[in-house]
Every structure is written in structure tokens, then in C-alpha cells.
Enzyme design. Structure first.
Site: not given
Lengths: 95, 484, 477
Positions: B76, B151, B175
Site C-alpha cells: 500500500k 482505504s 481499511s
């Protein structure tokens, strides 16, 4: 909790955000809606509850007092927007 | 190759069925071909990936390889990576190449994993749909008109679309779990403090935790084995021994006590989602588990509490982005105030600015007690609910998200309705507990996630419980059409 | 109207650690800009603070030295504000639960009375960087070497009633932090900075007047002058019908005045909250015991002991305990010479004068404590007269070796041979018959003339007691 234009201007200044005048209303309504959601907290009596700042019940660990870092100025300043003579530059600050 | 588990890939690499370089090229080719549809990567690091793959092949040859050596992964874009841009999904860091590696990145590199690139995400991890990214929305591989969740939406979409074997994510309010649910993959958010936060760009420091997004619990266990552990650079890192997660996968779950909180099955939950979740619970009963109805009476307040605590911490954490030492700086600032205000207004998107302002407001003079202190107190009550529950049960189960993936653009104008997506996931972050999401039967072709919440540092049990389900079912093996 | 001055001080003292409070960057004064600012000090994304154990130890030592309570659990908080020398946009400090609670120190006023000044609290925090305002084409340069340096902020009660009391208190704190080795107290380098909260009120009024805060004073003399000016300014203002505004002011030493710092349009709203990157600091009995295990004798205790053990006056004891180094020096001289009172006179007299005159620090003194003790022994055993001893001291100061070597090389040994002195006196009596006549006719005052002549004759080396005795005997005939 309804926030108005001047509240938004105050908060935006505190947070150092340039909010365009035409955005102010929108932020005022968004933030007011969020605060309405948050207001659900009022339903609970917390007068005898300790605040919880942290999920784990641990104490702060202490680091031995030894310098471990060496000079990496060039490396760190290679990503800086504006430097001179090893200094970071900002618009003139008047004291 | 892209459908193989990490265990199979590791075995193949050892047998030289193919090399890590070949495997890496295979994934790079898939990314080049398929990702333009999804936008799941912000940066593809083909050159450095191939260098790492060659090194992995050397290790495999010389017999020094571990289970992750040569396995292509993605990070990420919230984890700092030396030499590869770390944007955090923000214009603010569009030009930012971190001068150091995050601990998680360092540990996985040491284990020989090959980093294919950095995945797209909601800006500074603030969002539940991946639409707040400066790099545009990520599309759900199951339906490209829908959001992947957020997210960690880029990591979720990339894993679901088989663009990497496994990926890292972070979870502050759901997330990892919510996008895992919406994309039909397995995600685990470990206990707060289990994985180091060093080098992970902070959103809300008391809630943030790194975790794994994988196609199965077994794959996740391989990655977590390497990621977890104490880090002296993080004061909030837990000095608790890390068990072997892979070893624990095959333990039986007969007699497992599963708590179903009634608050997680009430109004707001899509009835079709509720039905497939109930089916999954029945599967657990068949596997010998015992179901106990429980209550988490304060959990409905987790969203309001979260939207005080998280913005408060974020308003302070994001103050360092001021255009002075790194990151976006506005053109020709008139004076210092102008430098700050324009750099930050230009660098941050609307959702980030909203949260910074909410945070500044709830901490400001005269409001602190009514908002921040009150929230910290209710946070205590929420954690106590779980404490009582875990005196009765081994794990807690429920839906990860109230609905399946929603259309892109649907909730962008209504922050509050967006926030309510995380209604089932946020409480675990407030308490600091580990949580997982695993795919169950889809609804109308769209994935649904079952959330499994464990006690502190009980990740091994979570992975075991998830693995046993996946051993008995096939939902986790389904691939979205066009990405098989 | 009669006015009373009320003063409270906030003192920022830099702790003498090797590394920063939350990072492993070194701390050395005068390094090239930004060469001692690591990723943590620069506030790069993703970095995290870890607390330096020594900083906590030092805070505990200070707390114990002022009889304060040490918090078993203290909390670090974030003080949020934007400034270019504050890289994270917040300063990590302590707010609600500081490590050191209420304590107190005693100061001695000019009239000799002792006054107790309360210390409200002392807390740990990180220092900010430095803004350099020299012209960089219209820009300000930022050096973050100092960012993250550990500070102990010591906050007093508003217990002081005059600039002199404020200075006495500040000096006391300065003395303590140096005694216990937690700070070098170097004021030029900014290791000891004082903020003074000053207000005035009519004598007899209980409520405090509105205060002004004078920021960043870095010398005791300026502190006194700044407060003096501020008090007069406030009195003039009120008597002229105005009111004092609560504000921050700066002292301008060149103009000897305080002036208002340009106040921002809004009051600061620091939005303090507990730092989620740091956990509560827990200080248990073990830590406490370790922290204070080697705590030295404190100035007040030492002063009392010097009076009791060495029979020194309060004044001398105060003087000789001003710093730990000086007290140690004195004690060595006293012990080695066995003559504490002479030792006190020599250290506070000749030695201090020589140090001041040549601007040499005590640790660089050419006359060591054992050398001075050697000299005192020679005075005591009559080898050298008190008067010539000063010449011996000078000889030692200028590198002539120890007392015996200087006495030898300069021929300063006292003449105690009665025969030699008698011979000298006989010659003087013979050469001055008129004066002898005057003395014998009752003019006693002339006796001094004969002493002077004898000492002159002996080059100052004749033992004065012997000279007196022999002269008296011989002149009486």
C-alpha cells in the site's frame, strides 16, 4: 451543532488551510453534519469513566542515551522544495 | 501461476518449475495489461522488482530461501519505500521519495519478497471507497462501475484481480477488512502494536495498524509471520512473542465458541448480506463451533467516537505537511501564512481537509472536554464491551460491511453516509483488537465479507478459524471474470 | 500609591544528554546547520519518537533536589501550532501530568533572611529549531539541529516580590541544575533561558494584576534590568490611567527596555492532547532509586556543613558553595592543609581575584588545590610569612612550581634565626640614635619605625613576631 461561515474561517486558519470563499458554505454544512453524527455521544453518561487514550495498557519504553544517527543532510534535503547553505528556506519571518 | 497459493508458489520456486524472475515478469505483464482497467497501482516498480527477483533466485539456488523468497507482493502506498515514490494517495506527496524504508517493508525485503509496486489508496487512508485518491478511483474487479472499498482499495483490487500474490494494507477504522470484503479477498488487521508503525505514514496513531490482504488465510499467515514483531523504533510496538501463524492453521475448531453481537445484525444491514452471513455461521456450526448470542451495547457509538478520535489525531499528524522540508509547496508564496495555507489547501483533497478541520475543532479551547475527552471515555466503554464478550466466547463474528460494493460516485457528496460503511469495523480499532474479513457466498455476483474479531494478540486463532472455513468451502477461490 | 511587584519565572534548561529526547541524533553546540537533524527531528512522514531514558533520569534528579513529588505516571502531550522551526507542527511537551510536581527552593535575601520560593512543576519537552533571519534573498533560513533537544521547563509560583528576588531564585535554580549535573547551564549557548511573568498590584491588594510575560532572557543581569523596566512601565501605565495588557514582551538589552512582540490577531489555541505515539511514562521505586543513587550533596546542605564543620561564616560558606567545582576545590585545600579558615580566605581572596583578573575558569587554574594547600602549610609552619605568601602564590600562578619550589627559587624563606635578627636590629639601633632617644623618652609611636627598618633590612623575610620581641627588649635598655 451547526457551524457557520465564521467558524469555518476560524478553524481553517487554525489548521492553516486556504479555503476559498465559495467552498466555505459547503464545508460548514459537511462539518455540521459530521458534528450531528458525533452528537450521538451525548446520550451516554460518562461521568465515572476514565478516558482511554491508548488501546494497549503498556508503559513508555525508554531508549538508552546514545547517539545513533549520523549526518544525512544531503540525502534529506534532496527532497526539500527550497534550501540554501544547508538551511531550509521559508518566506521571511518577521519577529 | 496467478491462481496459486503462496505455499504452491514457494514449492514451485524451489523446484525451479519457474524462476522468481519469470514469476515477477508474469505479474508485471498482468499489471501492464489489466491494471489500466482498475487503477490499483500508483507506481509499478518493474526495474527494482526484477533486480529483487534475480537476488531471490540466487537465494533459492543457494538454499537460503524462506517461504516468501521470490514471491511478488505489493505495498500500500502508505508504507515508506526508499527509492520508490510514496504518495499516500495525495498530491501533497506526489513528489515524495522517502529517504528510508518502513519496518514492514524492511522485514518483507529481508524475507526475500519482491515488491512489484505501490498500490492506490484513499488519500492519507481517509475514505471507504478509494475515491479520495489524488490518482483517481480504483475500480472493483467484480464490477468496474463499483468501488473496491477503502482505504486499502488498491491492494484489495490488485489481490482480487491476481495482479500480485499478496499485498500489505493498513487499517485505522476498517481499511483492510472493508475493501477485502468488497473485493472478495481475505484481509487481516492484527492487534494494535503487533506490526511496527515505523515508516507507515500516520493517519490516526492510536488506531493505525498494518496488516495483510491475501487470497486466503493461509497466504495471509505466511506474510504476517514475517511482518509481525517488536520494533524498538515504535514506542507503541508490543513486545509480545509472535507465534508461527502457519503452524496454527490446521488446528481443529471443534468446540470453538463464536459470539454473534446482536448489534451487528440490526437495522442498516442489507438483508441479503445478512442471509449469506448466516449461512457462513451455519457452516461453522457444521464444523463443530458453538454459537453464542452476545451484546456489545456501546458499539453503535463507535462511529461517532471514531469521528472525533481519528480526525483529532489526523489534524495533528498532518500538520507536518507544510511545504517546508518535503512534499508539495505552492508557487510564489507571499509570506509564511500563505506558504502554509496554499501548500496545504492545494496538497490535500476535500476529505482530508474536512477531517483536519473536524480534528482542529474538537481539540480547540472550550470543546476538548465535550468532544475529545468524551470520545476517549466512550472508547473505554467500547473496549470494556469486548472484554466482557471475550470472557464468554473465543471469537466474534458478523458482517464486515452492511452492503456489497456501491457504485463509484454514489456517496462522495455525503460524508456521513460514507462513514457509516465502517459501522462494523471501527469498534475493533478503538479497542485495539485484531479483526479479519473472509469472503462468503456473494450477493448478486458481488462479494460479501464475514468479519471475525479475536482477542488481543490472538491472530493465530483468527487465521486458524478462517482457514478452517476456507478448507471446507470454495468462496475464497472465486476470481472476478476477466482476471482469472 | 505604593505598589507591590509579583514575579513568577519559567526557566528552560537544556539537559546534558548525549542524544536528543526522542531521537538518536547527537547534540553538540555549533554544528553545521541541519547536520544533527535526523528523520525524526525533521518530522518526516512515518517517523516515531522513543523517549531518552537519561532525560527522564535528569528530570527525576531535579525533582528530588527541590523536594518535589515525582509523578509515578506522567504523560506527554502535543502542543499544536505552526512555525517553521517546529517541524511536526506540534511540540511534544507535558501538559496535564508533568514528571515533577510541586517543590520548593530557598533563597537568601540581601538582609540575610531566607525566603522559600515554590516551584509549581517541572516538565520534559523538546526544543524547537532556529530561524536565521539574515538575508537569504528575502527568505528566512531554518536550522533544525536544536529541534528535539531535551529541555526541562521549571515553572515557579508567583512568589517573588522584586527583581533581586527573581535573580536570586534564577541563580539558585542555575546552581542546582549544575550541581546535580543535569545541565551545563551555559547561558550564551541558550542552555538556560528565562521567561518572567511580571505584574504589579497596590500594596495590600490580594488579587494579582494583569501580567506581561518577558520571553527568552539569557542573563541574570538582563533579567534584573528587564523586570525593573517592566515594573516601572506597568506602574507608569496604571498611574497614567492606562491598563496593562496581557501579552508577550521582549527585552532589548541595547535600549534597556521591554517591547511588545507583534501579537497575532488571534490568541493561541494549542489544542493540547495526549501524544498517541508515546505511552505513559511510569517511574517505579527502582527507577527512582537508580536516578538519585549518585545525587551529590546539594548547595544548601553543603553550605550548612561548611559552617558547621569548618567554622566558616554564612557569607564565606555561601561564596564557597556557589559551584560544586569551587566547593570541591575548597574542601581539598582545607583537608590537605588542615587549616579551613586560612583555606577559605585564600580561595575566596587570592585565588578568586586571580581567576577573575585573568578570566580563567577554575578547572584551568594554574594553582591546583593541592598546591594552594602546600602554600598554606608553609605559612602555618612559619616557612613563609603571610605577606610573602602572596608573592609565593604569584610565583605558583606564573608557573614557578609548587610553594616550596617558589620559596626556594625566589629566596622567600622567613628568617627565624634569632642571632641574625638581633644583629640586624643592633645595627639599626646604632645607626638611629635620635629615634632611639625619642622612643626611650616615651614616644611609643616611633616603635613602628624600627619594625619597618628591620623588615626592610631583611627583605620582608624576618619573622615579625620575633622582630617585635627583640626590638622591644633591645630598645628598653
Amino acid at each position: 451543532m451547526a457551524l457557520d461561515r465564521s467558524d469555518i474561517e476560524k478553524i481553517a486558519h487554525l489548521a492553516r488551510l486556504a479555503i476559498a470563499p465559495e467552498q466555505t458554505e459547503r464545508y460548514a454544512s459537511d462539518l455540521s453534519n459530521i458534528l450531528d453524527l458525533v452528537a450521538q455521544m451525548d446520550a451516554i453518561d460518562t461521568s465515572h469513566v476514565e478516558p482511554m487514550a491508548h488501546p494497549l495498557h503498556m508503559a513508555q519504553r525508554l531508549r538508552p542515551d546514545q547517539p545513533t544517527e549520523s549526518n544525512q543532510r544531503e540525502h534529506f534535503q534532496s527532497i526539500a522544495p527550497l534550501t540554501e547553505d544547508g538551511l531550509y528556506l521559508v518566506p521571511k519571518v518577521i519577529e | 501461476m496467478q491462481n496459486k497459493s503462496i505455499a504452491q508458489l514457494a514449492a514451485d520456486l524451489r523446484l525451479r518449475t519457474y524462476s522468481s524472475v519469470e514469476l515477477t515478469k508474469h505479474y508485471l505483464e498482468r499489471i501492464a495489461r489489466l491494471d489500466p482497467r482498475l487503477n490499483s497501482f500508483v507506481t509499478v516498480a518493474a526495474d527494482s522488482a526484477l533486480v529483487a527477483a534475480e537476488r531471490a533466485d540466487q537465494m533459492l539456488k543457494s538454499g537460503e530461501a524462506g517461504p516468501l523468497t521470490g514471491i511478488p507482493i505489493a505495498h500500500k502506498d502508505i508504507f515508506c519505500t526508499q527509492g520508490i515514490k510514496t504518495s499516500c494517495g495525495s498530491r501533497m506527496l506526489d513528489n515524495f521519495v522517502a529517504p528510508y524504508d518502513a519496518t514492514v517493508v524492511e522485514k518483507l525485503a529481508a524475507a526475500g519478497a519482491v515488491v512489484l509496486g505501490k498500490t492506490n489508496m484513499d488519500e492519507f487512508a481517509m475514505g471507504s471507497s478509494n475515491e479520495t485518491s489524488f490518482y483517481g478511483p480504483v475500480k472493483n474487479p467484480w464490477d468496474e462501475t463499483k468501488v473496491p472499498g477503502g482505504s486499502s482499495g488498491g491492494s484489495a483490487a490488485a489481490v482480487a484481480a491476481r495482479l500480485c500474490a499478496v499485498a500489505t494494507g493498513t487499517d485505522t477504522g476498517g481499511s483492510i477488512r472493508q475493501p477485502a470484503a468488497l473485493c472478495g479477498i481475505t484481509g487481516i488487521k492484527p492487534t494494535y502494536g503487533r506490526c511496527s508503525r515505523w515508516g507507515m505514514i500516520a493517519f490516526a496513531s492510536s488506531l493505525d495498524q498494518a496488516g495483510v490482504m491475501a487470497r486466503s488465510a493461509a497466504d495471509a499467515a505466511f506474510l504476517l509471520d514475517e511482518m509481525a514483531g517488536f520494533d524498538s523504533r515504535d514506542s507503541t510496538s508490543a513486545n509480545v512473542p509472535v507465534p508461527d501463524y502457519v503452524d496454527a492453521l490446521d488446528d481443529g475448531i471443534k468446540g470453538l465458541k463464536i459470539g454473534l453481537p446482536k448489534e451487528y445484525f440490526g437495522d442498516g444491514l442489507d438483508s441479503r448480506v445478512a442471509a449469506v452471513i448466516q449461512d457462513a455461521i451455519k457452516e461453522y456450526e457444521r464444523l463443530g463451533a458453538e454459537i453464542v448470542e452476545i451484546s456489545l451495547p456501546n458499539s453503535p457509538l463507535s462511529v461517532p467516537v471514531y469521528y472525533v478520535v481519528a480526525p483529532a489525531e489526523c489534524s495533528s499528524n498532518l500538520a507536518r505537511f507544510d511545504g517546508v522540508r518535503y512534499g508539495h509547496r505552492c508557487e510564489n508564496p507571499e509570506d509564511l501564512e500563505d506558504l502554509y495555507k496554499r501548500s496545504r489547501a492545494e496538497g490535500f483533497g476535500a476529505e482530508v481537509q474536512r477531517r483536519i478541520m473536524i480534528g482542529a475543532y474538537v481539540l480547540s479551547a472550550g470543546y476538548y472536554d465535550a468532544y475529545y475527552l468524551k470520545a476517549q471515555k466512550i472508547r473505554h466503554l467500547i473496549a470494556d464491551d469486548f472484554k466482557r464478550a471475550f470472557e464468554q466466547v473465543d471469537v466474534i463474528m458478523g458482517p464486515t460491511s452492511p452492503t456489497t460494493a456501491f457504485p463509484i460516485g454514489d456517496k462522495m457528496d455525503d460524508p456521513v453516509s460514507m462513514y457509516l460503511n465502517d459501522i462494523y469495523t471501527i469498534a475493533t480499532n478503538l479497542a485495539g483488537l485484531p479483526g479479519m474479513s473472509i469472503p462468503v457466498a456473494p450477493v448478486d455476483g458481488m462479494p460479501v465479507g464475514l468479519q471475525i474479531i479475536g482477542n488481543y494478540f490472538d491472530e493465530a486463532r483468527l487465521l486458524n478459524v478462517a482457514h478452517q472455513f476456507q478448507h471446507a468451502t470454495h468462496w475464497h477461490q472465486a476470481a472476478p471474470a476477466g482476471f482469472e | 500609591m505604593q505598589w507591590e511587584t509579583v514575579i513568577g519565572l519559567e526557566i528552560h534548561t537544556q539537559l546534558a544528554t548525549q542524544s536528543k529526547i526522542f531521537s538518536g541524533a547527537p547534540i553538540a553546540f555549533g554544528a553545521e546547520p541541519n547536520t544533527q537533524a535526523c528523520a525524526i527531528d525533521l518530522g518526516l512522514p512515518g517517523v516515531l519518537p522513543v523517549l531518552n531514558e537519561q532525560a527522564v533520569t535528569f528530570a527525576v534528579r531535579f525533582g528530588k533536589s527541590i523536594e518535589a513529588e515525582i509523578a509515578p505516571r506522567s504523560i506527554f502531550a502535543r502542543k499544536n501550532y505552526f512555525y517553521p522551526d517546529l517541524p511536526k507542527g506540534y511540540q511534544i511537551s507535558q501538559y496535564e501530568l508533568p514528571v515533577v510536581g510541586k517543590g520548593q527552593v530557598e533563597i537568601v535575601l540581601d538582609d540575610g533572611t531566607v525566603k522559600t520560593i515554590g516551584v509549581t512543576r517541572a516538565h520534559l519537552e523538546e526544543d524547537a529549531g532556529k530561524s536565521l533571519h539574515e538575508d537569504f534573498q528575502g527568505f528566512t533560513g531554518i536550522d533544525l539541529n536544536r529541534a528535539g533537544t531535551p529541555l526541562l521547563e521549571i515553572v515557579s509560583e508567583p512568589d517573588m516580590r522584586s527583581p533581586q528576588e527573581a535573580v536570586a531564585y534564577a541563580k539558585k535554580i542555575h546552581q542546582i541544575v549544575r550541581y546535580i549535573g543535569i545541565s551545563d547551564g551555559n547561558m550564551q549557548e541558550g542552555s538556560f533561558r528565562m521567561d518572567a511573568n511580571v505584574s504589579v498590584r497596590p500594596v495590600g491588594q490580594e488579587a494579582f494584576g494583569t501580567r506581561a510575560e518577558i520571553k527568552n532572557v539569557n542573563s541574570f543581569r538582563f533579567l534584573e534590568k528587564a523586570i525593573q523596566f517592566e515594573v516601572e512601565r506597568q506602574i507608569d501605565l496604571i498611574e497614567g490611567g492606562g491598563t496593562v495588557v496581557q501579552e508577550t514582551r521582549l527585552y532589548d538589552a541595547d535600549k534597556d527596555e521591554t517591547r511588545s512582540m507583534r501579537t497575532k490577531e488571534e490568541a493561541n489555541d494549542y489544542r493540547y492532547f495526549p501524544d498517541p505515539d508515546l505511552l505513559p511514562v511510569e517511574i517505579d521505586a527502582d527507577f527512582l532509586a537508580r536516578a538519585i543513587a549518585d545525587l551529590p550533596e546539594l548547595p544548601d546542605a553543603k553550605r550548612a556543613r561548611f559552617q558547621a564543620d569548618y567554622g566558616l561564616s554564612e557569607y564565606d560558606a555561601g561564596l564557597l558553595t556557589a559551584s560544586r567545582e569551587l566547593a570541591d576545590y575548597f574542601e581539598t585545600v582545607a583537608r590537605d592543609s588542615g587549616e579551613p579558615k586560612l583555606a577559605a580566605n585564600w580561595v575566596s581572596g587570592e585565588l578568586m581575584a586571580a581567576l577573575n583578573k585573568t578570566e580563567v575558569e577554575l578547572d584551568a587554574s594554574p594553582v591546583s588545590a593541592s598546591m594552594l594547600a602546600g602554600l598554606i602549610r608553609r605559612i602555618q609552619d612559619g616557612t613563609v610569612s603571610g605577606k610573602l605568601a602572596k608573592q609565593v602564590f604569584e610565583g605558583m600562578w606564573n608557573g614557578g612550581g609548587d610553594a616550596d619550589q617558589v620559596i626556594e627559587s625566589q629566596g622567600l624563606k622567613q628568617i627565624t634565626d634569632t642571632g641574625a635578627i638581633e644583629a640586624m636590629i643592633d645595627a639599626i639601633i646604632a645607626a638611629n640614635p635620635a629615634q632611639v632617644e625619642q622612643y626611650r623618652s616615651g614616644k611609643d609611636k616611633i616603635f613602628g619605625f624600627f619594625v619597618g627598618q628591620t623588615m626592610k633590612q631583611s627583605g620582608g623575610k624576618a619573622n615579625p613576631a620575633q622582630v617585635n620581641e627583640i626590638l622591644k627588649r633591645k630598645l628598653q635598655r
